[in-house]
Enzyme design. Structure first.
Site, PDB file in Angstrom:
ATOM      1  N   HIS A  69      -2.449  11.131  29.267  1.00 44.47           N
ATOM      2  CA  HIS A  69      -3.127  11.158  27.967  1.00 44.47           C
ATOM      3  C   HIS A  69      -2.108  11.106  26.819  1.00 44.47           C
ATOM      4  O   HIS A  69      -2.014  10.085  26.152  1.00 44.47           O
ATOM      5  CB  HIS A  69      -4.058  12.370  27.812  1.00 44.47           C
ATOM      6  CG  HIS A  69      -5.099  12.477  28.864  1.00 44.47           C
ATOM      7  ND1 HIS A  69      -5.997  11.469  29.119  1.00 44.47           N
ATOM      8  CD2 HIS A  69      -5.381  13.472  29.749  1.00 44.47           C
ATOM      9  CE1 HIS A  69      -6.793  11.832  30.109  1.00 44.47           C
ATOM     10  NE2 HIS A  69      -6.436  13.039  30.511  1.00 44.47           N
ATOM     11  N   ASP A  86      -9.307   8.163  35.654  1.00 45.75           N
ATOM     12  CA  ASP A  86      -9.500   9.584  35.370  1.00 45.75           C
ATOM     13  C   ASP A  86     -10.806  10.131  35.936  1.00 45.75           C
ATOM     14  O   ASP A  86     -10.923  10.366  37.132  1.00 45.75           O
ATOM     15  CB  ASP A  86      -9.376   9.803  33.870  1.00 45.75           C
ATOM     16  CG  ASP A  86      -9.217  11.270  33.478  1.00 45.75           C
ATOM     17  OD1 ASP A  86      -9.308  12.136  34.365  1.00 45.75           O
ATOM     18  OD2 ASP A  86      -9.001  11.566  32.292  1.00 45.75           O
TER      19      ASP A  86
END
Length: 434
Positions: free
Chosen positions: A249, A300
């Site tokens: 991220h 993810d």
């Protein structure tokens, strides 16, 4: 041609051609794509957190739903869900996956008879589907920067350092040409500084290290309050971050952090569809590219299992905040600098060896053959083929997928699709009844 045709293979240096028999359809091959961040169990809850539970719904409220769902998994249901996910990944063009795995123990926190049971379920799913895996068992120790104990729903995630290192040792014994085992620190809020240093000193020097970082603004604020620095700045100042590291991220960065990650050689795993789904924010892509940073993509939480969508929306997010087009392109005299699609593909190909731990030579055996009959590629030229693949709609344009030279998808279908789907449907019935 009357006696031969050509097969074109895209490389970061452009298209290369080899002669093939005239009876063979003209084909275009592109490199397989590495999925740098996966939580396999979350595929089963995709679409189940889209009802408002709080007027201020965010990552933190979504996490409560995730905890409740995570408590239902057994090694058997995890294997079935992961098999479905990995087959979907292969059909979509992901040929390797970095599995960020923290669902270690039984729901009450007690270890299974085999402490590696949940990890082995994932390895079995990868082997049966044919995807290349970097397994990243997660160290998860505390419930926040204040080092409070794990909550009840987090107990199945937790390890002390010694038990965690034993798990890594056990799993590394299974490493082979299709499996790497790395180290994974859940986040700065879940791993105190002392245990982090202890683990990093104990693992092999070539081990890959992945970590969630700076995903949420609340995480940034809490880190500043507890450690006196922003998360990425603290990490760069307190550990030897290098090309072995993948920062997942890294959404909320200041200018110094952007330059610091790029200079370290670490890779950022950007998970655009999940970051959008959770309302996380947008990664500062253009500044990071200008700093020379390495990056890749991950699916993810798997609300989308498509590298095309990850790459497309990585670019589109930048267009929305800048109100300009064609952002992720090269600069100056770089080859093919004007093509957004080729620039995106070069980025994910370049970062794959460092982030996954597989050599570039090994990954060269992972290839996708685009469907010559796909309408979105009708009449495609070398100049526009990659852009048309990534920016021309949502029909899957992949015909064949090879991993390590083995064909695992043909005609757009995984070779075990039906039996895997049946196992997944049975697992979902059990999970939803839990």
């Amino acid at each position: 041609m009357t006696t031969s045709d050509s097969c074109a293979t895209w490389t970061p240096d452009g298209w290369q051609r080899v002669a093939v028999p005239a009876s063979t359809h003209a084909r275009r091959r592109v490199p397989g794509i590495a999925n740098l961040h996966s939580h396999a169990f979350q595929r089963a809850m995709a679409g189940m957190a889209e009802r408002q539970t709080d007027p201020a719904d965010s990552f933190w409220t979504w996490r409560e739903t995730m905890y409740r769902f995570a408590a239902r998994f057994t090694p058997e249901t995890l294997h079935a869900v992961a098999s479905q996910l990995y087959a979907e990944m292969l059909e979509a063009g992901y040929t390797s996956v970095c599995e960020f795995h923290y669902l270690h123990h039984a729901p009450d926190g007690r270890s299974y008879a085999d402490p590696a049971a949940m990890s082995r379920a994932l390895i079995a799913a990868a082997r049966e589907t044919g995807i290349r895996m970097t397994l990243l068992p997660v160290l998860y120790m505390t419930g926040g920067f204040d080092e409070r104990p794990l909550g009840e729903r987090q107990r199945r995630f937790g390890h002390e350092v010694d038990a965690y290192l034993r798990l890594l040792d056990t799993l590394r014994a299974d490493s082979d040409a299709m499996l790497r085992v790395g180290c994974c620190l859940h986040s700065l809020r879940a791993v105190p500084a002392g245990p982090m240093r202890e683990v990093l000193a104990a693992i092999p020097a070539d081990s890959r290290v992945h970590i969630h970082i700076a995903e949420q603004t609340a995480e940034v604020d809490d880190c500043v309050a507890a450690r006196g620095a922003r998360p990425v700045r603290w990490l760069l100042g307190n550990t030897e971050v290098d090309e072995r590291w993948t920062l997942v991220h890294a959404t909320h960065l200041d200018e110094d952090e952007v330059r610091g990650i790029a200079a370290s050689g670490a890779t950022v795993a950007i998970c655009t569809t999940t970051e959008a789904n959770l309302g996380d924010g947008l990664f500062p892509l253009r500044d990071y590219l200008d700093a020379g940073g390495a990056w890749g993509v991950g699916s993810d939480s798997h609300i989308s299992v498509s590298p095309v969508e990850e790459l497309r929306w990585l670019e589109y997010g930048q267009r929305l905040i800048t109100r300009r087009r064609n952002i992720a392109v090269g600069r100056g005299d770089e080859a093919h600098a004007a093509s957004v699609g080729e620039a995106l593909l070069r980025g994910v190909v370049a970062s794959a060896p460092a982030s996954t731990g597989f050599s570039a030579e090994a990954l060269a055996g992972d290839r996708l053959t685009l469907d010559a009959n796909a309408p979105i590629l009708a009449g495609a030229s070398d100049e526009d083929c990659i852009d048309r693949w990534l920016f021309s709609g949502n029909r899957n344009a992949i015909d064949t997928v090879e991993v390590g030279g083995e064909v695992v998808v043909s005609g757009g279908r995984h070779h075990k699709r039906d039996e895997i789907a049946a196992g997944y449907a049975d697992a979902m019935r059990r999970l939803m009844a839990g």
